[in-house]
Design a protein around this motif. Structure first.
Motif, PDB file in Angstrom:
ATOM      1  N   MET B   1       0.836  -1.200   0.000  1.00 46.32           N
ATOM      2  CA  MET B   1       0.000   0.000   0.000  1.00 46.32           C
ATOM      3  C   MET B   1       0.867   1.243   0.000  1.00 46.32           C
ATOM      4  O   MET B   1       1.864   1.288   0.674  1.00 46.32           O
ATOM      5  CB  MET B   1      -0.775   0.128   1.267  1.00 46.32           C
ATOM      6  N   GLN B  26     -14.318   3.737   1.105  1.00 44.00           N
ATOM      7  CA  GLN B  26     -13.289   2.681   1.220  1.00 44.00           C
ATOM      8  C   GLN B  26     -11.873   3.239   1.239  1.00 44.00           C
ATOM      9  O   GLN B  26     -10.971   2.617   1.791  1.00 44.00           O
ATOM     10  CB  GLN B  26     -13.439   1.676   0.084  1.00 44.00           C
ATOM     11  N   TYR B  29     -11.187   3.990   4.642  1.00 38.06           N
ATOM     12  CA  TYR B  29     -10.996   2.729   5.368  1.00 38.06           C
ATOM     13  C   TYR B  29      -9.571   2.208   5.178  1.00 38.06           C
ATOM     14  O   TYR B  29      -8.966   1.668   6.104  1.00 38.06           O
ATOM     15  CB  TYR B  29     -12.018   1.689   4.899  1.00 38.06           C
ATOM     16  N   ALA B  30      -9.025   2.398   3.973  1.00 39.28           N
ATOM     17  CA  ALA B  30      -7.642   1.976   3.714  1.00 39.28           C
ATOM     18  C   ALA B  30      -6.685   2.752   4.621  1.00 39.28           C
ATOM     19  O   ALA B  30      -5.695   2.208   5.121  1.00 39.28           O
ATOM     20  CB  ALA B  30      -7.293   2.205   2.250  1.00 39.28           C
ATOM     21  N   TYR B  33      -7.014   1.413   8.109  1.00 40.77           N
ATOM     22  CA  TYR B  33      -6.310   0.121   8.136  1.00 40.77           C
ATOM     23  C   TYR B  33      -4.813   0.360   8.358  1.00 40.77           C
ATOM     24  O   TYR B  33      -4.177  -0.274   9.199  1.00 40.77           O
ATOM     25  CB  TYR B  33      -6.559  -0.605   6.801  1.00 40.77           C
ATOM     26  N   LEU B  35      -3.293   2.782   9.699  1.00 44.41           N
ATOM     27  CA  LEU B  35      -3.000   3.278  11.052  1.00 44.41           C
ATOM     28  C   LEU B  35      -2.991   2.166  12.100  1.00 44.41           C
ATOM     29  O   LEU B  35      -2.258   2.239  13.073  1.00 44.41           O
ATOM     30  CB  LEU B  35      -4.074   4.297  11.479  1.00 44.41           C
ATOM     31  N   PHE B  62     -10.323  -6.858   9.845  1.00 51.77           N
ATOM     32  CA  PHE B  62     -10.633  -5.675   9.036  1.00 51.77           C
ATOM     33  C   PHE B  62     -11.846  -5.887   8.122  1.00 51.77           C
ATOM     34  O   PHE B  62     -12.507  -4.918   7.762  1.00 51.77           O
ATOM     35  CB  PHE B  62      -9.389  -5.210   8.260  1.00 51.77           C
ATOM     36  N   VAL B  63     -12.139  -7.133   7.785  1.00 51.20           N
ATOM     37  CA  VAL B  63     -13.362  -7.385   7.008  1.00 51.20           C
ATOM     38  C   VAL B  63     -14.576  -7.180   7.923  1.00 51.20           C
ATOM     39  O   VAL B  63     -15.535  -6.486   7.578  1.00 51.20           O
ATOM     40  CB  VAL B  63     -13.358  -8.815   6.402  1.00 51.20           C
ATOM     41  N   GLN B  64     -14.495  -7.739   9.120  1.00 46.46           N
ATOM     42  CA  GLN B  64     -15.635  -7.608  10.049  1.00 46.46           C
ATOM     43  C   GLN B  64     -15.786  -6.165  10.525  1.00 46.46           C
ATOM     44  O   GLN B  64     -16.895  -5.684  10.724  1.00 46.46           O
ATOM     45  CB  GLN B  64     -15.437  -8.541  11.243  1.00 46.46           C
ATOM     46  N   TRP B  66     -15.290  -3.446   8.946  1.00 43.02           N
ATOM     47  CA  TRP B  66     -15.980  -2.648   7.924  1.00 43.02           C
ATOM     48  C   TRP B  66     -17.506  -2.712   8.140  1.00 43.02           C
ATOM     49  O   TRP B  66     -18.209  -1.719   8.012  1.00 43.02           O
ATOM     50  CB  TRP B  66     -15.603  -3.168   6.534  1.00 43.02           C
ATOM     51  N   HIS B  67     -17.986  -3.892   8.480  1.00 43.70           N
ATOM     52  CA  HIS B  67     -19.429  -4.067   8.686  1.00 43.70           C
ATOM     53  C   HIS B  67     -19.856  -3.580  10.070  1.00 43.70           C
ATOM     54  O   HIS B  67     -21.003  -3.242  10.282  1.00 43.70           O
ATOM     55  CB  HIS B  67     -19.806  -5.548   8.536  1.00 43.70           C
ATOM     56  N   LYS B  68     -18.934  -3.594  11.002  1.00 40.71           N
ATOM     57  CA  LYS B  68     -19.294  -3.357  12.397  1.00 40.71           C
ATOM     58  C   LYS B  68     -19.072  -1.916  12.844  1.00 40.71           C
ATOM     59  O   LYS B  68     -19.601  -1.484  13.867  1.00 40.71           O
ATOM     60  CB  LYS B  68     -18.436  -4.298  13.265  1.00 40.71           C
TER      61      LYS B  68
END
Lengths: 158, 183
Positions: B1, B26, B29-30, B33, B35, B62-64, B66-68
């Motif tokens: 990244m 997103q 969100y990146a 992530y 940080l 990090f997948v969960q 995003w939803h939470k």
């Protein structure tokens, strides 16, 4: 030079602990792919599906309990297997087309199915062994829980 | 990244990032992530004692997340909240990835071998010993001694009695002492 005693080593090491470690590979592309996949396959929200699934599991647990409170009979295994097979099938049909939160849930399910076969084999020799019957019920319940959990995750438990 | 964490943090405060993420951004969100990924990975590695599992669990966090993240109301610091989310996901990851025999007979997994701990970068001498501990002793030691959770909290997280958490901690210390003194 003498090495410090354990208490000194422990205190010093805990003070020096790094709370950040760098993973060896870049994990972001995998996260990004998983997010894209889950966004693309967002299910239509249907509260009834979840309620029905939870109700099915509760009924399964009650039936299992009832089976074990009574004295085990020779047809317990067949009755239990039949009941759980129907529950499992109906859950799988219900969640067909819904995205799962983990990719390897089918592998986990097949491991539980392996356990189910091994226990059933042992029960052929000892059909009234309550410990084995209890294990079988537990493995069945774990299968239902797994199917529910990967398709309808309960975020509030995190 | 390519996003630099410090640069990202100076141009967007964490609160602003979280607000953007909640609205589905997103890119924000990146940045979030970047940080936090090192902190999340460190905790997963110590709890799971396996590099590949720690990487998988970090991705799962990090997948969960995003939803939470919509449920994060800012009553505690984001890093504290994320830490608790990470601990719970790592614990449930460990449960999910036990094979059927371990599930049925509650078989406890041993930790990493010495060679594998030597391959983990950034770990100090204590960390390398901790990763060799058996599963329950390791989790209790990491959560209590390194992460500062109380035994009552650990007992709830791991589904064990408070007394068991204390005795696993004692067991961990005994093993660490023994290994350290025989090194």
């Amino acid at each position: 030079m003498n090495k410090p005693d354990f208490e000194q080593f422990l205190t010093q090491s805990l003070n020096d602990t790094k709370h950040e470690l760098t993973p060896e590979k870049d994990l972001w592309p995998g996260v990004e792919r998983a997010l894209a996949k889950s966004e693309a396959a967002k299910p239509v929200k249907n509260g009834w599906n979840k309620l029905a699934a939870i109700a099915a599991c509760t009924v399964a647990a009650l039936l299992t309990a009832q089976l074990f409170i009574k004295t085990p009979q020779t047809n317990s295994v067949a009755a239990m297997s039949d009941f759980f097979a129907k529950q499992k099938q109906s859950l799988l049909v219900q969640y067909e087309g819904s995205p799962a939160v983990t990719d390897n849930w089918q592998q986990q399910l097949s491991e539980l199915e392996e356990a189910e076969s091994a226990i059933k084999q042992a029960l052929e020799n000892e059909p009234n062994n309550s410990a084995l019957l209890s294990m079988l019920a537990q493995v069945y319940q774990q299968q239902l829980d797994l199917i529910n959990k990967v398709h309808a995750p309960k975020w509030q438990t995190i | 990244m390519l996003i630099d964490a410090k640069e990202a943090f100076t141009s967007n405060s964490e609160d602003a990032l979280i607000t953007k993420v909640k609205s589905g951004d997103q890119q924000a969100y990146a940045q979030l992530y970047t940080l936090h990924v090192k902190r999340v990975y460190a905790l997963c590695l110590r709890l799971l004692a396996d590099k590949e599992h720690a990487e998988d669990a970090t991705q799962e966090v990090f997948v969960q997340l995003w939803h939470k993240i919509a449920s994060f109301e800012g009553q505690s610091q984001f890093s504290t909240w994320l830490h608790s989310v990470t601990s719970n996901i790592a614990i449930s990851y460990l449960r999910k990835h036990k094979n059927w025999l371990q599930k049925v007979v509650s078989f406890e997994q041993s930790g990493m071998d010495e060679q594998s701990t030597a391959d983990c970068q950034g770990l100090n001498g204590l960390d390398k010993l901790v990763l060799r501990l058996p599963e329950r002793a390791r989790m209790v030691f990491v959560l209590h001694a390194i992460e500062g959770y109380r035994h009552e909290e650990i007992a709830t997280m791991l589904g064990m009695a408070v007394g068991s958490s204390k005795s696993q901690y004692h067991r961990a210390r005994q093993l660490l002492k023994e290994w350290y003194e025989n090194e």
